[in-house]
Design an enzyme around this catalytic site. Structure first.
Site, PDB file in Angstrom:
ATOM      1  N   LYS A   1      10.055   0.052  -2.100  1.00  0.00           N
ATOM      2  CA  LYS A   1      10.738  -0.908  -1.227  1.00  0.00           C
ATOM      3  C   LYS A   1      11.807  -1.711  -1.950  1.00  0.00           C
ATOM      4  CE  LYS A   1       7.420  -0.990   2.497  1.00  0.00           C
ATOM      5  NZ  LYS A   1       6.457  -1.749   3.323  1.00  0.00           N
TER       6      LYS A   1
ATOM      7  N   ARG B   1      -0.514   2.294  -0.137  1.00  0.00           N
ATOM      8  CA  ARG B   1       0.219   3.334   0.600  1.00  0.00           C
ATOM      9  C   ARG B   1       1.460   3.697  -0.214  1.00  0.00           C
ATOM     10  NH1 ARG B   1       4.489   3.635   4.274  1.00  0.00           N
ATOM     11  NH2 ARG B   1       4.204   5.042   6.057  1.00  0.00           N
TER      12      ARG B   1
END
Length: 288
Positions: A225, A266
């Site tokens: 991210k 995740r």
């Protein structure tokens, strides 16, 4: 001291450590994969490869939620997701479906999915919570302030940890009030969703506090991210490295999450995070 007991989710295995959820994006516009697994066969093959690398479960999604993304229509999301779920479940893979639509969740569960991961926490589709309750499967409730198209404008906080806890608690309570058993609910702080880098870092620093405040298993989804890119950039004005060059930093967050009691992480690339969570558990067991 002895290793702390780990959180468990009713209806799913107890792995004895932080679990690793591998990601399969069946989209042409993912910020991370860039459409590499858009074809059903390629997506199934990718999911099986993630399991071979150490994934405990595989999260299949057919709608990009990167900042600025526009929603795909329901028929297209179903076309993308359901065959992949069916293919992986048929190979014995524990499959999660990443969707904000109740219809997709229902058909994915019918095809073999055993977990519904809704980035809106049940808020995007009023049918989602009743559908998951009827299906009797676990449900991931993520912190969410609105659709991807304008979520950056919503990244305004006075105290990000307190506000995320309060807003997640409201979604958690709504899910339970809607019929989903509390022991089947997982919470996710929503790293990167309506958050700037400083917000994400503050939440990573407070993972143990978040889990304790909500008293539910925690899913941490930091993989590749933007906040990792900001940390890794050579300077304040330097461009962040591309998404695929953030996997070492992702594994570092996986280790931090495992240390702080997360139920699962995740990730797009599994092997390093699988190694990280196993090492953390071994160190915990060796401690005294």
């Amino acid at each position: 001291m002895n290793a702390e007991p780990l959180p468990t989710v009713a209806g799913l295995p107890a792995w004895g450590r932080c679990a690793v959820m591998g990601v399969v994006n069946v989209t042409p516009d993912s910020f991370s994969d860039g459409g590499r697994f858009f074809d059903t066969g390629a997506a199934v093959k990718r999911g099986l490869a993630l399991v071979a690398e150490g994934a405990d479960l595989v999260d299949v999604g057919g709608e990009s939620t990167r900042p600025g993304a526009q929603r795909v229509d329901e028929a297209e999301e179903l076309r993308r997701v359901v065959p992949v779920v069916r293919g992986l479940a048929g190979e014995g893979v524990l499959v999660s479906v990443d969707t904000m639509r109740a219809s997709v969740a229902e058909q994915a569960v019918a095809a073999g999915a055993r977990l519904v991961n809704d980035v809106s926490g049940g808020r995007a589709d009023p049918r989602m919570v009743p559908a998951v309750a009827d299906a009797g499967v676990p449900f991931v409730v993520m912190h969410w302030r609105g659709q991807s198209a304008d979520m950056n404008a919503r990244a305004v906080y006075t105290d990000v940890v307190r506000e995320v806890v309060d807003e997640l608690r409201a979604s958690l309570e709504a899910a339970v009030a809607g019929g989903i058993a509390a022991e089947r609910v997982v919470v996710d702080p929503g790293l990167g969703f309506a958050k700037q880098a400083e917000h994400d870092l503050a939440l990573v620093a407070a993972l143990r506090e978040l889990g304790a405040a909500l008293n539910r298993p925690l899913l941490v989804a930091a993989s590749r991210k933007r906040f990792l890119g900001r940390v890794l950039a050579a300077g304040p004005q330097a461009a962040p490295p591309p998404a695929r060059e953030r996997d070492a930093a992702t594994a570092a967050v996986s280790a931090l999450a495992a240390r702080d009691g997360a139920w699962a992480v995740r990730v797009h690339e599994v092997r390093a995070s699988a190694d990280a969570v196993r090492l953390v558990r071994a160190v915990e067991r060796a401690g005294r």
